[in-house]
Design a protein around this motif. Structure first.
Motif, PDB file in Angstrom:
ATOM      1  N   GLY A  68       1.039  -1.845  -0.194  1.00  0.00           N
ATOM      2  CA  GLY A  68      -0.521  -0.033  -0.605  1.00  0.00           C
ATOM      3  C   GLY A  68       1.181   1.371  -0.510  1.00  0.00           C
ATOM      4  O   GLY A  68       0.927   1.918  -0.944  1.00  0.00           O
TER       5      GLY A  68
ATOM      6  N   GLY B 217       8.620  -8.810  -4.058  1.00  0.00           N
ATOM      7  CA  GLY B 217       8.614 -10.769  -5.276  1.00  0.00           C
ATOM      8  C   GLY B 217       8.735 -10.724  -6.359  1.00  0.00           C
ATOM      9  O   GLY B 217       7.924  -9.696  -7.221  1.00  0.00           O
TER      10      GLY B 217
ATOM     11  N   ASN C  35       5.672  -9.813  -8.178  1.00  0.00           N
ATOM     12  CA  ASN C  35       5.284  -8.302  -8.741  1.00  0.00           C
ATOM     13  C   ASN C  35       6.378  -7.518  -9.202  1.00  0.00           C
ATOM     14  O   ASN C  35       6.228  -5.698  -9.168  1.00  0.00           O
TER      15      ASN C  35
ATOM     16  N   TYR D 221      14.204  -8.048  -3.390  1.00  0.00           N
ATOM     17  CA  TYR D 221      14.244  -8.312  -1.653  1.00  0.00           C
ATOM     18  C   TYR D 221      15.741  -9.735  -1.143  1.00  0.00           C
ATOM     19  O   TYR D 221      14.902 -10.076  -1.763  1.00  0.00           O
TER      20      TYR D 221
ATOM     21  N   SER E 161       9.403   7.275  10.938  1.00  0.00           N
ATOM     22  CA  SER E 161       8.692   7.685  10.618  1.00  0.00           C
ATOM     23  C   SER E 161       6.979   8.081  10.850  1.00  0.00           C
ATOM     24  O   SER E 161       6.663   6.606  10.613  1.00  0.00           O
TER      25      SER E 161
ATOM     26  N   ALA F 288      -0.268  -8.500  -0.021  1.00  0.00           N
ATOM     27  CA  ALA F 288      -1.010  -7.917  -0.708  1.00  0.00           C
ATOM     28  C   ALA F 288      -0.207  -7.081  -1.841  1.00  0.00           C
ATOM     29  O   ALA F 288       0.730  -6.305  -1.177  1.00  0.00           O
TER      30      ALA F 288
END
Ligand code: NAP
Length: 309
Positions: free
Chosen positions: A154, A175, A178, A192, A249, A301
């Motif tokens: 998101g 991944g 994606n 990653y 943050s 997601a």
């Protein structure tokens, strides 16, 4: 009104669509009849009790911090908006909820751009605020190269587009399934995990200027190495940030950064220009919110999870 609540901490089975009193718009606020509202990993952590020590909640708690809907109450002092207008925005983020409901009181909002569906707009505001806050802190601008760890989620999908709009070059980790998705949003994808430094060097031989970590996967030591210095890295997800000299943050609570709510107008304008969208991973009815939380808890997601009302 119907609202997504939980009366005790626990698994997704504690979620309940309950009948709760309607909120009303106080001064400077508006109330909307909600059409769609976002689900975040933080909602799952609040529900499970993982955050009960740092963010104890009066229970039952109504979840959700952002929504899109139709204005039906305008509080004292609010100008430029009328009942019947379509908007998207955030609740008072410090309250940690209130948006996954039939009616929600928003503390910051913008007219809903026609270019975003209700579902896209309903899940936009919190991630736009987050991404804007961090890109501002990292001073992301034209000619810079930004690495985003966790680019397919998101926050990551929003951050890619806002950084590209600022003129930055973006490398995003995801991944393999994606990679095409991340590339379509404007980033150069990479995987990653082990060997990240070598892969990033191959993609950006002059190095990256700054790094945004929205994965919280424990990779901060690698990200600091890639960036060359901890002050070029900001995380929104890794609670061990201080150990590595990295800034974590937050938008609320102790040590919070100033909220970047002006990002809503900027994202809205970009959406109207066809330069910003909110990829929706899945939309569930509020009655099916347990499935939404289960999808969020997979950690995989693709884009934003939303609830519809
Ligand atoms: N501090 C703040 O202000 C703030 C605000 C918003 C969110 N957050 C936090 O930021 C984090 C991200 O939020 P979100 O809404 O973007 O979550 P999300 O949508 O659930 O993120 C899911 C994405 O994470 C990726 N991912 C999973 N494991 C990864 C890994 N090891 N390395 C890189 N990417 C990985 C997945 O990509 P693949 O499927 O490709 O693996 C998936 O697309 C959460 O911890 C959330 O609580 C903080």
């Amino acid at each position: 009104m119907r609202a997504l609540t939980f009366a005790e901490y626990g698994p997704t089975s504690v979620l309940e669509v309950a009948d709760v009193p309607e909120p009303h718009a106080g001064p400077g606020r508006i109330r909307v009849a909600v059409r769609a509202s976002g689900v975040t990993p933080a909602d799952c952590s609040l529900r499970s009790g993982r955050l009960r020590d740092v963010a104890p909640l009066p229970l039952p708690h109504v979840l959700g911090v952002d929504a899109a809907g139709v204005v039906d109450e305008v509080g004292a002092g609010v100008t430029g908006i009328r009942p019947g207008d379509a908007v998207f925005g955030v609740v008072d983020i410090a309250e940690l909820g209130g948006a996954n409901a039939e009616y929600a009181v928003l503390a910051a909002w913008e007219p809903k751009p026609d270019a975003l569906s209700w579902e896209q707009a309903g899940g936009a505001a919190a991630n736009v605020e987050t991404a804007t806050r961090v890109l501002d802190r990292l001073k992301v601008g034209p000619g810079m190269t930004l690495l985003i760890e966790g680019a397919a989620g998101g926050v990551g999908t929003v951050a890619i587009q806002l950084a590209v709009a600022r003129g930055a070059t973006v490398i995003g980790t995801a991944g393999a399934r994606n990679h095409e998705f991340v590339a379509e949003l404007g980033a150069t994808p990479t995987t990653y995990g082990a060997g990240l430094g070598e892969r990033v060097t191959a993609l950006a031989p002059d190095g990256v200027d700054v790094v945004l970590d929205c994965a919280g996967s424990g990779s901060l030591p690698d990200l600091v190495e890639v960036a060359g210095s901890p002050d070029r890295v900001v995380t929104v997800a890794d609670l061990n940030a201080a150990k590595y000299g990295v800034h974590m943050s937050r938008s609320a609570g102790p040590g919070a950064d100033p909220q970047a709510l002006e990002g809503l107008a900027a994202a809205s304008a970009l959406a109207q220009q066809g330069r910003f969208t909110v990829p929706v991973a899945a939309a569930f009815t509020i009655e099916n919110a347990a499935a939404a939380h289960q999808l969020s808890e997979t950690g995989h997601a693709r884009g934003k999870i939303v609830l519809t009302l």
